[in-house]
Each structure stands twice: as structure tokens, then as C-alpha cells.
Scaffold this motif. Sequence first.
Motif, short mmCIF file in Angstrom:
data_model
loop_
_atom_site.label_atom_id
_atom_site.label_comp_id
_atom_site.label_asym_id
_atom_site.label_seq_id
_atom_site.Cartn_x
_atom_site.Cartn_y
_atom_site.Cartn_z
N CYS A 142 -0.27 18.90 8.21
CA CYS A 142 -0.24 17.72 7.92
C CYS A 142 0.10 16.62 8.75
N LEU A 143 1.33 16.90 9.17
CA LEU A 143 2.21 15.83 10.07
C LEU A 143 1.47 15.11 11.38
N PRO A 144 0.72 16.07 12.23
CA PRO A 144 -0.12 15.49 13.12
C PRO A 144 -1.01 14.62 12.81
N VAL A 145 -1.78 14.59 11.51
CA VAL A 145 -2.61 13.62 11.01
C VAL A 145 -1.85 12.58 10.45
N SER A 161 0.97 -1.35 -0.12
CA SER A 161 0.08 -0.19 -0.05
C SER A 161 0.77 1.21 0.06
N VAL A 162 0.23 2.41 -0.66
CA VAL A 162 1.28 3.52 -0.95
C VAL A 162 0.04 4.66 -0.45
N LEU A 163 0.52 5.70 0.39
CA LEU A 163 -0.13 6.91 0.46
C LEU A 163 0.49 7.89 -0.19
N ILE A 164 -0.81 8.74 -1.10
CA ILE A 164 -0.11 9.61 -1.86
C ILE A 164 -0.68 10.94 -1.28
N ILE A 165 0.23 11.83 -1.05
CA ILE A 165 -0.12 13.00 -0.13
C ILE A 165 -0.01 14.25 -0.68
N ASN A 166 -1.18 14.95 -0.73
CA ASN A 166 -1.08 16.34 -1.54
C ASN A 166 -1.32 17.20 -0.20
N PRO A 167 0.03 18.03 0.04
CA PRO A 167 -0.05 18.91 1.32
C PRO A 167 -0.77 20.23 1.36
N ASN A 168 -1.62 20.40 0.06
CA ASN A 168 -2.21 21.53 0.38
C ASN A 168 -3.62 21.17 0.32
N THR A 169 -4.59 21.91 0.27
CA THR A 169 -6.16 21.82 0.78
C THR A 169 -6.92 21.72 -0.41
N THR A 170 -6.30 21.76 -1.80
CA THR A 170 -7.08 21.75 -2.95
C THR A 170 -7.43 20.28 -3.13
N GLN A 171 -8.70 19.81 -3.24
CA GLN A 171 -9.11 18.53 -3.37
C GLN A 171 -8.82 18.36 -4.96
N ALA A 172 -9.36 19.22 -5.73
CA ALA A 172 -8.89 19.14 -7.23
C ALA A 172 -7.87 18.53 -7.46
N MET A 173 -6.62 19.25 -7.04
CA MET A 173 -5.30 18.81 -7.11
C MET A 173 -5.05 17.26 -6.75
N THR A 174 -5.62 16.91 -5.61
CA THR A 174 -5.66 15.57 -5.32
C THR A 174 -6.28 14.69 -6.51
N ASP A 175 -7.42 14.75 -6.61
CA ASP A 175 -8.26 14.26 -7.85
C ASP A 175 -7.40 14.13 -9.24
N PRO A 201 9.44 19.81 3.57
CA PRO A 201 9.78 19.30 5.01
C PRO A 201 9.14 18.07 5.21
N LEU A 202 8.17 17.93 4.69
CA LEU A 202 7.20 16.39 5.25
C LEU A 202 8.02 15.36 4.89
N VAL A 203 8.81 15.32 3.75
CA VAL A 203 9.78 14.07 3.43
C VAL A 203 10.77 13.65 4.60
N PRO A 204 11.70 14.66 4.75
CA PRO A 204 12.34 14.24 6.15
C PRO A 204 11.77 14.17 7.58
N GLU A 205 10.58 14.85 7.80
CA GLU A 205 9.96 14.64 8.88
C GLU A 205 9.25 13.24 8.94
N LEU A 206 8.53 12.87 8.07
CA LEU A 206 8.14 11.65 7.96
C LEU A 206 8.98 10.27 8.05
N ARG A 207 10.24 10.58 7.54
CA ARG A 207 11.16 9.64 7.65
C ARG A 207 11.70 9.64 9.26
N ASN A 208 11.83 10.67 9.77
CA ASN A 208 12.07 10.76 11.08
C ASN A 208 11.22 10.32 12.22
N GLU A 209 9.81 10.31 11.79
CA GLU A 209 8.57 9.84 12.64
C GLU A 209 8.67 8.25 12.44
N LEU A 210 8.83 7.93 11.16
CA LEU A 210 8.99 6.26 10.93
C LEU A 210 10.22 5.64 11.82
#
Length: 245
Positions: free
Chosen positions: A63-66, A8-22, A86-95
Amino acid sequence: MDSDYDRSVLIINPNTTQAMTDALKPLVKRLKYRTTHFEYFTAPSGVPSINNEDDAAVSAEHCLPVLKQKLNEFDAFLVCCYSQHPLVPELRNELAKAGLYKPVTGIFESSVSTCLQSLNNYDSFGIVSTGSQWKEILGEAVTNFLGSDNPERYAGTETTGLNADQLHTAPKEEVDRLMKDATKKLLSNGAKAICLGCAGMAGLDQTVREACIEALGEQLGKRVRVVDGVVSGVIFLEGTLRAGV
């Protein structure tokens, strides 16, 4: 994860625009990874468009807290913002703190890596991005990522002047014109590969290809690599998971 899937892979759009995610979903679907489950995440709050490094920092804070609550749910994570987000290294650190060793990448890192792998070592790549501020930001990011200036490998960044969210709201004719103008500038600088420097450019690879053919003719224009960061990121993560790296 559904038992019908191997990974499984989570694809993360770190802004709030749902159209970009879609807009990312058809790109991933076309890759036809039928044994991998892809899920999509849109920032619950923060900024609608990441237009500079401050916006990137704000988006990470929201995004990070969620995302920290989802570390056990997925095997890999793709951050879909074209920057050294910054989410890339932050997620690596949390993992790592959780004792989990799962791959994380951003679309900037994956697209530059794909370009370097697909070109001769004397050929260069360029980036088509949005606002003019990204010229300096991405120039510094390329230097940091490659570990030196490497001017012979980097043809620069050219921009459309549109924000990421405007790629979906401005008239298509205007978006196409601006994308083509930026692409042709990079080609004149010697670029042999073009990175789509924004997740909001999903689906605009054909516009870039048309610009290459208009500028260089059909034969040479078709030889230019056009790299979508989301596609390259998914391919990297899929390969990493299958290899068990």
C-alpha cells in the motif's frame, strides 16, 4: 478536492477485498459529515485478509508506494485494520518528510481511546476479534498503546475463529452466533465496553448489542458501550481537522 467540501479524509482498507471497503461506506455516510469528502482506498495487491502481523507487514509494503502519491490530496488518513498496523507510523513518517502535518490514525487506536474516554477509570473494555492468534497480538498492542499492562482496564480479547473475509462469506447465523459467544465471554470478564476488533465487522454492532441484552438484561445490556473502530476513527479525524490540531 471538490470546492463544496471543507476537508477530505482517505479511508484505507489495506487488504485487497473490495467487499470490506464497500461495507465501510454506510457507516461513514450515517455520520452525516456533509462538509467533509470521504474517499476510499483498497490495497491494489497484497493479501485478501490480514490475519496476523506478517500479513499486516505485507499489506503495508503493497500500500505505501501508492499512498505516498496521495499525501497532498487529502487532509487526514484512517487505516482500517484492527491492529497496530505499520501503515500508521509509516504514513506519519512520510508526511513529516514531506513537511506535511496531517492526522493519521488506525481503527485500533481510535476505538481504544474512545472506550477509555467513555468509561469510568475503574471500568474495563474488551475486544471481539477474528482468529485466535489475535488474542496475543491485541493483548500486546493494548499494553504498548496504554504504556503498561493495565489489567484492570482491559478485559481481554475473545475471538470468533473466522478470518476477516469469512465475516462476509460465512452464513449469517454462524457469524452472529460466534460474535455473541465472544461478546458474552467478555461480559463475564467484566467488560463495560466492547470494541469491534476487525474492519470486516462493520455493521455487526447490533449483533453485539443483542448479546449484551441476552447476557445482562435489557437495562444493563443497553448500557454497555459498543465501539466500531471505523466510526470512532472518522469522528476523531473530523474533530481534529475542525479543531486545527
